[in-house]
Design a protein around this motif. Structure first.
Motif, PDB file in Angstrom:
ATOM      1  N   GLU A 185      39.858  31.264  28.709  1.00  0.00           N
ATOM      2  CA  GLU A 185      40.613  32.530  29.484  1.00  0.00           C
ATOM      3  C   GLU A 185      40.232  32.391  31.032  1.00  0.00           C
ATOM      4  O   GLU A 185      39.204  31.879  31.234  1.00  0.00           O
ATOM      5  N   ALA A 186      40.996  32.820  31.679  1.00  0.00           N
ATOM      6  CA  ALA A 186      40.893  32.881  33.056  1.00  0.00           C
ATOM      7  C   ALA A 186      39.829  34.024  33.464  1.00  0.00           C
ATOM      8  O   ALA A 186      39.615  35.013  32.865  1.00  0.00           O
ATOM      9  N   ARG A 187      38.830  33.601  34.396  1.00  0.00           N
ATOM     10  CA  ARG A 187      37.749  34.182  34.729  1.00  0.00           C
ATOM     11  C   ARG A 187      38.075  35.284  35.844  1.00  0.00           C
ATOM     12  O   ARG A 187      37.292  35.379  36.932  1.00  0.00           O
ATOM     13  N   ILE A 188      39.121  35.897  35.810  1.00  0.00           N
ATOM     14  CA  ILE A 188      39.313  36.948  37.002  1.00  0.00           C
ATOM     15  C   ILE A 188      39.385  38.395  36.116  1.00  0.00           C
ATOM     16  O   ILE A 188      40.125  38.620  35.065  1.00  0.00           O
ATOM     17  N   ASP A 189      38.656  39.143  36.773  1.00  0.00           N
ATOM     18  CA  ASP A 189      38.736  40.612  36.193  1.00  0.00           C
ATOM     19  C   ASP A 189      40.104  41.346  36.859  1.00  0.00           C
ATOM     20  O   ASP A 189      39.970  41.473  37.914  1.00  0.00           O
ATOM     21  N   ARG A 190      41.068  41.342  36.270  1.00  0.00           N
ATOM     22  CA  ARG A 190      42.284  41.653  36.774  1.00  0.00           C
ATOM     23  C   ARG A 190      42.423  43.053  37.254  1.00  0.00           C
ATOM     24  O   ARG A 190      42.891  43.603  38.394  1.00  0.00           O
ATOM     25  N   ARG A 191      41.773  44.102  36.475  1.00  0.00           N
ATOM     26  CA  ARG A 191      41.678  45.754  36.718  1.00  0.00           C
ATOM     27  C   ARG A 191      41.076  45.904  38.010  1.00  0.00           C
ATOM     28  O   ARG A 191      41.609  46.397  38.990  1.00  0.00           O
ATOM     29  N   TYR A 192      39.856  45.147  38.072  1.00  0.00           N
ATOM     30  CA  TYR A 192      38.991  45.095  39.339  1.00  0.00           C
ATOM     31  C   TYR A 192      39.620  44.680  40.691  1.00  0.00           C
ATOM     32  O   TYR A 192      39.723  45.126  41.644  1.00  0.00           O
ATOM     33  N   ALA A 193      40.340  43.452  40.295  1.00  0.00           N
ATOM     34  CA  ALA A 193      40.960  42.832  41.477  1.00  0.00           C
ATOM     35  C   ALA A 193      42.173  43.560  41.904  1.00  0.00           C
ATOM     36  O   ALA A 193      42.302  43.812  43.246  1.00  0.00           O
ATOM     37  N   ARG A 194      42.871  44.362  41.166  1.00  0.00           N
ATOM     38  CA  ARG A 194      43.940  45.304  41.132  1.00  0.00           C
ATOM     39  C   ARG A 194      43.395  46.467  42.421  1.00  0.00           C
ATOM     40  O   ARG A 194      43.897  46.780  43.483  1.00  0.00           O
ATOM     41  N   GLN A 195      42.292  47.012  41.926  1.00  0.00           N
ATOM     42  CA  GLN A 195      41.828  48.215  42.547  1.00  0.00           C
ATOM     43  C   GLN A 195      41.307  47.812  44.062  1.00  0.00           C
ATOM     44  O   GLN A 195      41.655  48.355  44.816  1.00  0.00           O
ATOM     45  N   LEU A 196      40.763  46.658  44.106  1.00  0.00           N
ATOM     46  CA  LEU A 196      40.169  45.980  45.454  1.00  0.00           C
ATOM     47  C   LEU A 196      41.212  45.866  46.239  1.00  0.00           C
ATOM     48  O   LEU A 196      41.242  46.074  47.529  1.00  0.00           O
ATOM     49  N   VAL A 197      42.257  45.102  45.778  1.00  0.00           N
ATOM     50  CA  VAL A 197      43.439  44.736  46.776  1.00  0.00           C
ATOM     51  C   VAL A 197      44.231  46.035  47.253  1.00  0.00           C
ATOM     52  O   VAL A 197      44.666  46.184  48.356  1.00  0.00           O
ATOM     53  N   ALA A 198      44.342  47.134  46.207  1.00  0.00           N
ATOM     54  CA  ALA A 198      44.964  48.249  46.774  1.00  0.00           C
ATOM     55  C   ALA A 198      44.196  49.077  47.714  1.00  0.00           C
ATOM     56  O   ALA A 198      44.597  49.348  48.656  1.00  0.00           O
ATOM     57  N   ILE A 199      42.802  48.954  47.617  1.00  0.00           N
ATOM     58  CA  ILE A 199      41.955  49.666  48.495  1.00  0.00           C
ATOM     59  C   ILE A 199      42.024  48.886  49.921  1.00  0.00           C
ATOM     60  O   ILE A 199      42.115  49.464  50.935  1.00  0.00           O
ATOM     61  N   LEU A 200      41.944  47.646  49.890  1.00  0.00           N
ATOM     62  CA  LEU A 200      41.935  46.816  51.160  1.00  0.00           C
ATOM     63  C   LEU A 200      43.140  46.934  51.878  1.00  0.00           C
ATOM     64  O   LEU A 200      43.120  47.356  53.262  1.00  0.00           O
ATOM     65  N   LEU A 201      44.297  46.892  51.119  1.00  0.00           N
ATOM     66  CA  LEU A 201      45.702  47.073  51.869  1.00  0.00           C
ATOM     67  C   LEU A 201      45.987  48.494  52.287  1.00  0.00           C
ATOM     68  O   LEU A 201      46.481  48.593  53.389  1.00  0.00           O
ATOM     69  N   THR A 202      45.506  49.259  51.695  1.00  0.00           N
ATOM     70  CA  THR A 202      45.635  50.751  52.241  1.00  0.00           C
ATOM     71  C   THR A 202      44.683  51.012  53.543  1.00  0.00           C
ATOM     72  O   THR A 202      45.162  51.547  54.366  1.00  0.00           O
TER      73      THR A 202
END
Lengths: 235, 436
Positions: free
Chosen positions: A48-65
């Protein structure tokens, strides 16, 4: 009960040929039948890829906004109009498309992501062109270059992923496609500059690439050399 | 979930990673993790629901195995958690690295296939003795639930689930028994086995099933134990392979077999964590050819010399002293990981050609013996060494398992055909998928 005629070991009922030497078991009295329950199931575990995708999505959304809001506010409050913040926001979205988008999705659609990446680049440069008041270079230089690059890149990916050739032959074909790409780039640049259609630098770049492609094809045909290289490079 | 219930049972909320386990998180990569597996095959298909219940009961007694690995500022540490791992279906490719998606944050997984119960475990948590304790205690509990058997606790592997966990079970025994006298760790690099890489993520497993009585008889002809005899057969096969290697630079290196040694026989430790060392037995093919008798003599004397308490202690004391060094302790973990990873690459697997880890004969108590038909010990892939060998004997049979990440089967073919020539019948089984 079967024995390997080469090694002398008895083979478990699950073995159709000898695991030690590969010699096939041929019992003239009965054909080999797989056991009802093999020693190992037919399921294959995948890493399995070792990326927590849900966490990454939230993080990216917060940073971009946060980035967009802070840029807009600073820009508007400093001189009362939009001047530089669209570049920052556009650049952030572009980086997001390039590097973050593929990490956020579990499915693999490399062609789709390539087209999205180039479309995002096209939109960002359209923004730059509109804000700097000139569409000339955008339409006559950038768009042909963009289309040519996407086309060649898609063909390279198709060659590497879909063709059922040996992998060195596929890499050689990819090299040849890159070799064709360079004269195309030069001709677009020369046509934009109003120069006559000749190949200068692209010829010197394309020839070594073609030589590499030829060398790869030769290595592919030489099995002992290929095996030796694989062994040496085994990690 | 909070760790309070565990604390109530007297289990620490967190633990330092033991001295031997420290290298594994540092050396791990996305592709590689030090994982191994022990399994038991019963006489009937396993009931998954009962096994889940048995696992739940077992980890209450052995809570140490549910700890998760965390990163501190200076070292990794283990943190208690209350969750119970779920039983997973077995796969054709064992010993894949652990991942949070599939395994939660556990560092062991229990897998089931038909009549087999397997435990795969990350080496940072425990050595073979600890894992064997987990597996056999789990199987004893499963049999108790299924057949209402009263299987007594039996040292060293089967614990009484009615007892409370004992603090000694999660003791890091290395610093407890280490002394100030250390032994240099440097050794001569060993001849490396190489071959064509197999499919990624697919550990190729070949198990030889051998009658223990016949094997013991063959070993006794040379006055050797089964362990020494198998080690000698492997070393002779390796020496022959090295002598025929066209790479002259590598041909001059010794072939070395690394043999893990449990330190519990030297010290009164009851720990379930890592508490083992190793002996690397070398043979120099460049000096001439060796008969099996020669190699048996080398193995016997080398093991006899190395397996003294003094030398074993000096070997692990050097690691303990390094861990306790005032210069090393304050180095941030990120930097330590780089250094440890470099050390592992430069020294870890470079000092041996392959591993033979022998769990020896497993004696099962009455009630369990009738139901356990087989055991297997699979060592996961090495970081650079492509082949490892695990061995375990139970119910009158010895199971010798070659696990590898290369396609060539030269070593196992040489070892097993040598056994056949010695008059010991061998049955082989593998995890190769049937060709369509």
């Amino acid at each position: 009960m079967s024995y390997c005629v080469h090694c002398g070991v008895e083979l478990a009922p699950s073995e159709r040929d000898c695991p030690l030497c590969g010699t096939a078991v041929q019992d003239p009295r009965c054909d080999w039948q797989p056991p009802e329950t093999p020693p190992y199931p037919d399921i294959m575990d995948v890493r399995e890829a070792r990326i927590d995708r849900r966490y990454a999505r939230q993080l990216v959304a917060i940073l971009l906004t946060a980035n967009a809001v802070i840029s807009l506010l600073l820009d508007v409050f400093s001189d009362g109009r939009l001047s530089w913040s669209p570049y920052v926001i556009g650049g952030a979205l572009l980086v997001c498309c390039w590097f973050v988008l593929p990490l956020l999705f579990t499915f693999r659609r490399p062609y789709m992501f390539v087209w999205i990446d180039f479309a995002a680049l096209g939109l960002f440069l359209l923004l730059v062109a509109l804000m700097t008041g000139g569409l000339g270079w955008y339409l006559s230089l950038f768009i042909p270059l963009l289309l040519l690059t996407v086309l060649i890149l898609s063909l390279v990916m198709l060659a590497l992923r879909r063709l059922e050739w040996p992998w060195l032959s596929r890499v050689a074909l990819a090299c040849l496609l890159v070799g064709l790409y360079l004269p195309g780039v030069e001709s677009i640049i020369r046509s934009f500059g109003g120069l006559d259609l000749r190949f200068e630098w692209s010829f010197y770049a394309a020839v070594p690439i073609a030589v590499v492609a030829l060398a790869l094809l030769l290595v592919e045909r030489n099995k002992p050399l290929k095996n030796e290289i694989r062994k040496k490079l085994f990690i | 979930m909070s760790a309070r219930p565990l604390r109530r049972r007297g289990v620490p909320e967190w633990l330092k990673v033991d001295n031997a386990g420290k290298i594994y998180p540092a050396a791990r990569s996305q592709e590689w993790m030090a994982v191994y597996r022990l399994s038991v095959t019963l006489d009937e298909p396993v009931d998954e629901a009962l096994l889940s219940q048995a696992l739940k009961n077992t980890v209450k007694r052995l809570p140490y195995f549910t700890y998760r690995l965390r990163r501190g500022l200076f070292w990794h540490y283990l943190e208690a958690q209350d969750e119970i791992p779920r039983v997973q279906q077995d796969a054709v490719n064992p010993c894949l690295p652990f991942s949070p998606g599939r395994d939660g944050h556990f560092m062991f997984r229990v897998r089931v296939h038909d009549r087999r119960i397997a435990v795969e475990i990350y080496h940072v948590l425990a050595d073979g003795t600890g894992t064997m304790t987990l597996l056999l205690t789990l199987v004893a509990e499963y049999l108790r639930l299924k057949y209402a058997l009263r299987i007594p606790a039996a040292a060293p592997y089967i614990l009484d689930l009615r007892e409370k966990p004992r603090p000694g079970e999660w003791e890091d025994s290395f610093p407890v028994y280490a002394r100030r006298a250390a032994r240099p760790r440097g050794e001569e690099a060993a001849y490396p086995l190489r071959g064509t890489p197999a499919e990624r993520g697919y550990l190729q497993v070949t198990t030889a099933i051998i009658d223990t009585g016949r094997l013991s008889g063959a070993a006794k002809k040379y006055g050797a134990t089964i362990n020494t005899y198998l080690a000698a057969l492997i070393l002779r096969a390796l020496a022959d392979m090295a002598a025929q290697d066209p790479r002259r630079r590598l041909r001059t290196r010794p072939v070395k077999l690394s043999m893990p040694v449990s330190l519990r026989k030297y010290y009164p430790s009851v720990t379930l964590r890592n508490f083992s060392s190793y002996v690397n037995v070398p043979v120099y093919p460049t000096y001439g050819s060796y008969s099996l008798e020669d190699i048996i003599r080398i193995v016997t004397h080398c093991m006899g010399y190395e397996m003294t308490e003094q030398l074993m202690n000096a070997r692990f004391s050097s690691n303990v002293l390094a861990e306790q060094s005032k210069a090393i302790r304050p180095v941030p973990l990120a930097l330590k990981r780089l250094i440890l990873r470099l050390m592992y690459v430069l020294t870890g697997e470079r000092y041996f050609t392959t591993v033979l880890s022998n769990m020896g004969r497993v004696d099962l108590p009455e009630g369990m013996r009738e139901h356990v038909k087989r055991m297997d010990f699979i060592i996961g892939p090495g970081r650079s060494n492509p082949l490892s060998i695990g061995c375990v004997s139970v119910s009158g049979q010895t199971f010798l398992t070659f696990s590898k990440t290369i396609r060539e089967s030269e070593l196992e073919r040489r070892v097993l055909t040598a056994l056949i020539r010695e008059g010991v019948p061998v049955t082989v089984e593998s995890n190769r998928r049937a060709k369509t």
